[in-house]
Design a protein around this motif. Structure first.
Motif, PDB file in Angstrom:
ATOM      1  N   ILE A 240      42.366  45.817  26.003  1.00 25.20           N
ATOM      2  CA  ILE A 240      43.643  46.017  26.696  1.00 25.20           C
ATOM      3  C   ILE A 240      44.572  46.958  25.929  1.00 25.20           C
ATOM      4  O   ILE A 240      45.144  47.886  26.532  1.00 25.20           O
ATOM      5  N   PRO A 241      44.780  46.779  24.607  1.00 25.66           N
ATOM      6  CA  PRO A 241      45.671  47.714  23.897  1.00 25.66           C
ATOM      7  C   PRO A 241      45.221  49.169  24.004  1.00 25.66           C
ATOM      8  O   PRO A 241      46.050  50.075  24.144  1.00 25.66           O
ATOM      9  N   THR A 242      43.909  49.408  23.950  1.00 18.26           N
ATOM     10  CA  THR A 242      43.410  50.786  24.065  1.00 18.26           C
ATOM     11  C   THR A 242      43.688  51.344  25.457  1.00 18.26           C
ATOM     12  O   THR A 242      44.069  52.505  25.620  1.00 18.26           O
ATOM     13  N   PHE A 243      43.486  50.504  26.476  1.00 16.09           N
ATOM     14  CA  PHE A 243      43.775  50.919  27.854  1.00 16.09           C
ATOM     15  C   PHE A 243      45.245  51.286  28.004  1.00 16.09           C
ATOM     16  O   PHE A 243      45.586  52.334  28.583  1.00 16.09           O
ATOM     17  N   LEU A 244      46.145  50.447  27.461  1.00 14.63           N
ATOM     18  CA  LEU A 244      47.581  50.717  27.576  1.00 14.63           C
ATOM     19  C   LEU A 244      47.967  51.982  26.815  1.00 14.63           C
ATOM     20  O   LEU A 244      48.820  52.759  27.275  1.00 14.63           O
TER      21      LEU A 244
ATOM     22  N   TYR B 112      51.731  46.555  33.355  1.00 15.29           N
ATOM     23  CA  TYR B 112      50.276  46.455  33.335  1.00 15.29           C
ATOM     24  C   TYR B 112      49.821  45.520  32.222  1.00 15.29           C
ATOM     25  O   TYR B 112      48.910  44.704  32.410  1.00 15.29           O
ATOM     26  N   GLY B 113      50.452  45.637  31.062  1.00 13.80           N
ATOM     27  CA  GLY B 113      50.075  44.776  29.951  1.00 13.80           C
ATOM     28  C   GLY B 113      50.289  43.309  30.268  1.00 13.80           C
ATOM     29  O   GLY B 113      49.421  42.463  29.992  1.00 13.80           O
TER      30      GLY B 113
ATOM     31  N   TRP C 171      45.713  37.763  33.413  1.00 17.02           N
ATOM     32  CA  TRP C 171      44.315  37.693  33.845  1.00 17.02           C
ATOM     33  C   TRP C 171      43.409  37.242  32.694  1.00 17.02           C
ATOM     34  O   TRP C 171      42.529  36.402  32.869  1.00 17.02           O
ATOM     35  N   ALA C 172      43.663  37.764  31.490  1.00 17.20           N
ATOM     36  CA  ALA C 172      42.842  37.417  30.332  1.00 17.20           C
ATOM     37  C   ALA C 172      42.977  35.937  29.990  1.00 17.20           C
ATOM     38  O   ALA C 172      41.983  35.276  29.643  1.00 17.20           O
ATOM     39  N   ARG C 173      44.204  35.407  30.084  1.00 16.75           N
ATOM     40  CA  ARG C 173      44.398  33.975  29.797  1.00 16.75           C
ATOM     41  C   ARG C 173      43.629  33.117  30.793  1.00 16.75           C
ATOM     42  O   ARG C 173      42.969  32.137  30.422  1.00 16.75           O
ATOM     43  N   TRP C 174      43.737  33.471  32.073  1.00 17.84           N
ATOM     44  CA  TRP C 174      43.030  32.694  33.092  1.00 17.84           C
ATOM     45  C   TRP C 174      41.524  32.780  32.876  1.00 17.84           C
ATOM     46  O   TRP C 174      40.825  31.767  32.968  1.00 17.84           O
ATOM     47  N   TYR C 175      41.030  33.962  32.579  1.00 16.16           N
ATOM     48  CA  TYR C 175      39.587  34.148  32.402  1.00 16.16           C
ATOM     49  C   TYR C 175      39.078  33.340  31.212  1.00 16.16           C
ATOM     50  O   TYR C 175      38.019  32.696  31.278  1.00 16.16           O
ATOM     51  N   ASP C 176      39.832  33.337  30.133  1.00 18.73           N
ATOM     52  CA  ASP C 176      39.454  32.576  28.940  1.00 18.73           C
ATOM     53  C   ASP C 176      39.446  31.079  29.237  1.00 18.73           C
ATOM     54  O   ASP C 176      38.507  30.351  28.880  1.00 18.73           O
TER      55      ASP C 176
END
Length: 294
Positions: free
Chosen positions: A5-9, A25-26, A32-37
């Motif tokens: 994510i940091p690289t994408f941002l 976006y971040g 989304w990352a929290r839910w996925y984890d």
């Protein structure tokens, strides 16, 4: 694999995407990352598949999130995975061939201020602004008379304002979608900005390039938001936000008979369809129509 994510941002910033959009976006991708984890026990977002996307959308619907919020998050995710494909992190986006998104209910006319409410708001700034009223009047005028978004006002620098004897312009360098535009300033807006620029010279942070300054330096999005909502309360205008001022700017132009193409350019909209909400009559418009003397 390191968190992508940091690289994408960072890549978005390098592409000239506005800081406000990058932050949004971040925030959406981290949700989304929290839910996925929590759901899969994995932090590897690159392993997500279409079923995960559909399940996440279902979760957001059950949580009662607004359609606009759900669609915004999905759009951020879609762009992230397109980027991941370009970077060779994944072979195919989990959005490939997937139809997701929540259809919003028919949108009502947005909230804008009547002429009487606009006068009350400006009077509240003059009466209750105390030592900051000159700065605050410039903020309110940029919303009412130039239609700037909250993030656009916070990002303005001294170099973005051009004031002459009979004209004036404000340059928006990072509008929505990273698009720049120039907006002409009304006489009232020019007077308000000129007064603030004069007062600003005595500010402790006058050397800072940002146009709007507070006690600790440049005003943030949140600082400008609080200023606008404060005067809304003082003027007795329920739910006033910076976006209400922007809506009012558009409505005033359309009511004055300006072509939609001109309004779209001033607002920073590419599509005329976006302006349809301003042509939809509000309750005040309907009441005025039936009470008009024939």
């Amino acid at each position: 694999m390191p968190d992508p994510i940091p690289t994408f941002l960072a890549d978005l910033e390098n592409e000239g995407v506005s800081p406000h959009t990058v932050r949004a976006y971040g925030a959406d991708l981290r949700a989304w990352a929290r839910w996925y984890d929590q759901t899969t026990g994995s932090q590897a977002l690159t392993a997500a598949d279409p079923r995960d996307i559909r399940d996440y959308q279902g979760t957001m619907v059950r949580q009662g999130l607004k359609p606009a919020t759900i669609n915004r998050r999905l759009n951020a995710m879609r762009r992230f995975y397109k980027w991941a494909v370009r970077k060779g992190l994944i072979d195919e986006s989990p959005f490939e061939g997937l139809r997701v998104g929540v259809k919003a209910q028919k949108q009502a006319a947005p909230k804008w201020l009547t002429e009487k409410e606009q006068r009350r708001l400006l009077r509240a700034v003059r009466e209750y602004g105390k030592k900051d009223w000159v700065r605050d009047m410039a903020i309110i005028r940029l919303g009412l008379d130039a239609g700037l978004r909250l993030s656009e006002m916070a990002a303005l620098t001294l170099d973005d304002v051009e004031l002459n004897a009979r004209s004036g312009w404000v340059r928006v360098r990072y509008g929505k979608g990273g698009k720049a535009r120039e907006v002409p300033l009304s006489l009232d807006a020019r007077k308000a900005l000129a007064a603030w620029l004069e007062a600003r010279e005595r500010h402790p942070y006058a050397d800072d390039p940002h146009l709007f300054l507070g006690q600790r330096g440049p005003l943030s999005d949140a600082g400008i938001y609080r200023i606008v909502t404060k005067y809304g309360r003082l003027a007795g205008i329920e739910g006033l936000t910076p976006h209400t001022l922007r809506h009012t700017f558009a409505k005033n132009l359309i009511d004055a008979g300006e072509p939609l193409t001109v309004v779209a350019a001033l607002m920073g909209h590419e599509s005329l369809n976006t302006l349809a909400i301003y042509t939809r009559p509000s309750r005040e418009d309907l009441a005025r129509a039936v009470n008009r003397d024939l």
